[in-house]
Design an enzyme around this catalytic site. Sequence first.
Site, PDB file in Angstrom:
ATOM      1  NE  ARG A  14      -2.599  -0.290   3.322  1.00 27.67           N
ATOM      2  CZ  ARG A  14      -2.004  -0.031   4.500  1.00 27.67           C
ATOM      3  NH1 ARG A  14      -1.706   1.192   4.842  1.00 27.67           N
ATOM      4  NH2 ARG A  14      -1.710  -1.021   5.308  1.00 27.67           N
ATOM      5  CB  SER A 101      -8.423  -0.837   2.322  1.00 23.90           C
ATOM      6  OG  SER A 101      -9.330  -1.342   3.258  1.00 23.90           O
ATOM      7  CG  HIS A 102      -9.305   2.039   5.881  1.00 23.49           C
ATOM      8  ND1 HIS A 102      -8.822   0.752   5.909  1.00 23.49           N
ATOM      9  CD2 HIS A 102      -8.447   2.783   6.604  1.00 23.49           C
ATOM     10  CE1 HIS A 102      -7.728   0.730   6.638  1.00 23.49           C
ATOM     11  NE2 HIS A 102      -7.468   1.941   7.067  1.00 23.49           N
ATOM     12  CE  LYS A 111      -7.255  -5.288   1.888  1.00 24.32           C
ATOM     13  NZ  LYS A 111      -8.609  -4.940   2.315  1.00 24.32           N
ATOM     14  CG  ASP A 238     -13.493  -1.499   4.259  1.00 29.02           C
ATOM     15  OD1 ASP A 238     -14.285  -2.167   3.573  1.00 29.02           O
ATOM     16  OD2 ASP A 238     -12.307  -1.830   4.426  1.00 29.02           O
ATOM     17  CG  ASP A 240     -11.488  -3.309   0.619  1.00 24.40           C
ATOM     18  OD1 ASP A 240     -11.827  -2.757   1.679  1.00 24.40           O
ATOM     19  OD2 ASP A 240     -10.717  -4.280   0.586  1.00 24.40           O
ATOM     20  CG  ASP A 242     -11.935  -5.989   3.374  1.00 21.07           C
ATOM     21  OD1 ASP A 242     -12.313  -4.886   3.827  1.00 21.07           O
ATOM     22  OD2 ASP A 242     -10.730  -6.271   3.183  1.00 21.07           O
ATOM     23  NE  ARG A 243     -11.893  -1.995   7.534  1.00 21.56           N
ATOM     24  CZ  ARG A 243     -12.012  -0.867   8.220  1.00 21.56           C
ATOM     25  NH1 ARG A 243     -12.758  -0.830   9.312  1.00 21.56           N
ATOM     26  NH2 ARG A 243     -11.399   0.221   7.819  1.00 21.56           N
ATOM     27  CB  THR A 302      -4.585  -7.016  15.696  1.00 19.68           C
ATOM     28  OG1 THR A 302      -5.364  -7.001  16.879  1.00 19.68           O
ATOM     29  CG2 THR A 302      -5.128  -6.014  14.719  1.00 19.68           C
ATOM     30  CD  GLU A 321      -8.696  -8.028  12.074  1.00 22.29           C
ATOM     31  OE1 GLU A 321      -7.745  -8.111  12.863  1.00 22.29           O
ATOM     32  OE2 GLU A 321      -8.548  -7.773  10.879  1.00 22.29           O
ATOM     33  CG  MET A 322     -11.851  -4.935  18.630  1.00 19.56           C
ATOM     34  SD  MET A 322     -13.608  -4.718  18.961  1.00 19.56           S
ATOM     35  CE  MET A 322     -13.699  -2.950  19.263  1.00 19.56           C
ATOM     36  CB  SER A 323     -10.413  -3.649  11.906  1.00 18.02           C
ATOM     37  OG  SER A 323     -10.356  -5.008  11.529  1.00 18.02           O
ATOM     38  CG  HIS A 325     -11.092  -7.296   8.315  1.00 16.12           C
ATOM     39  ND1 HIS A 325     -11.040  -7.367   6.949  1.00 16.12           N
ATOM     40  CD2 HIS A 325     -10.383  -6.204   8.657  1.00 16.12           C
ATOM     41  CE1 HIS A 325     -10.329  -6.352   6.474  1.00 16.12           C
ATOM     42  NE2 HIS A 325      -9.913  -5.624   7.491  1.00 16.12           N
TER      43      HIS A 325
HETATM   44 ZN   LIG Z   1     -11.154  -3.201   3.571  1.00 12.49          ZN
END
Ligand SMILES: [Zn+2]
Length: 463
Positions: A14, A101-102, A111, A238, A240, A242-243, A302, A321-323, A325
């Site tokens: 990234r 992503s974000h 990814k 977000d 993309d 994925d979460r 994480t 996870e807390m993010s 995902h």
């Molecule tokens: Zn993402």
Amino acid sequence: MMLAKNIFKAYDIRGIYEEELSINAIKLIAKSLSHLFLENNDTIIVGRDGRNSSSKISETLIESFLENGKNIINVGEVPTPLVYFARNYLNLNSCIMVTGSHNPKNYNGLKIFMDGHTLSGGEIKEIYDFILRDSYSKLQFAKTSYKEINLKNEYISQIIKDISIINKKKIAVDAGNGVAGPIAIETYKKLGFDVIDLYCDIDGDFPNHHPNPSDPKNLEDLADTVKNGNCDLGIAFDGDGDRCLILDNLGNIIWPDKQMMLFSSEILSKNKNCKIIFDVKSSANLPKVIRDNGGIPIMSRTGHSFIKKKISETNAILAGEMSGHIFFNDKWYGFDDGIYSGARILEIISKNNNPSHKIFDSFPKSFVTPEINIQVNKDGIQHDFMKKFINTARFEDAKIITIDGLRAEFKDGWGLLRASNTTSCLVMRVEAESKRRLLEIKDKFFQQIKKIDPKIEIPNEEK
Ligand SMILES: [Zn+2]
């Protein structure tokens, strides 16, 4: 040859497009992946998000893979989970997603899933080392093939087939102009929900807010829409897809560890003695809920690539996870998918006649700090600091866990200090049964941090 080393991160590649992540870097990365992880004539699925630079990056990747003897299936502009879905659906071993992503709009990244697993840490560094060594063999490649496939309908119909909806309610969705909007809206409408869409058209300039739902200020518009529109739930993605993050009908943020309590109790009602993975930042109430419902809680480092690795090692039925995902491995493929997670929440609330806040309120409550980011003066220093902290910090009467930073678990609360893998920060979080205890544990951590570096500045983030 200029190649920015800092774009090779812990979980992905990234950086700022052109400045760090140049077209030349993309060519070299594709060439290097072809040599390191792939056989001649292997097939790679390529997808891209809706950022302004994503088409150009995707074209370059594809050209370079074809030149290096690989076949390509281009699934086009899609959310990250649709690329993972395509890999499972087409039964292939490798895929790559062009996404920032974000991150802000000038960023982009990759990814990478090669030869059956997500690349992380050491393997991502290996790509960099390989490019520097420039030791490419001069093989003659066989003829390669290129195909474009649209799997949107297959993806949506597989989600719908899997989810049973009883009461069709009204919801609001905010995709922050990321790539998830159109497919999420179509999926939830086909499930029978009345959907108010907010920023669901794809726009690489992100004119409304950053597509990062972990930052509460990016959820304010959605909260207003949920309340004013009398919606039962809000779902924010977000960039993309994925979460996702969830708001209840009152506009309260339901943090992912609480979502995990809901998912765990639901899944464990049908599958006993199953393993459920959560990351080190999660509430201590989550393993309690998992145990109380007959499951086996497993704490992980994480990072989505670490979680995925742990899922394949343990064959866990669910992970999160807390993010935000969340990985379903009961009726879905075990990859992180915000659109699918949203559908699973909708399935649960549709079976319940209560408004959604009552459903979430039924789980144990606690006092938590937000993530407290403690800046260090140079990137990388946070890891050295963390080593010192683990060696010197003393917490009486606490169980110490060091799988990722240091988590000190007391009878009535816990604190975590860990080194960020993405920014030059130490990240702290505290949870406790009372406000007083929360402040005490926070203070214990601050004292131990100051012992190592008295000059370090600890932000005052009371919320
Ligand atoms: Zn993402």
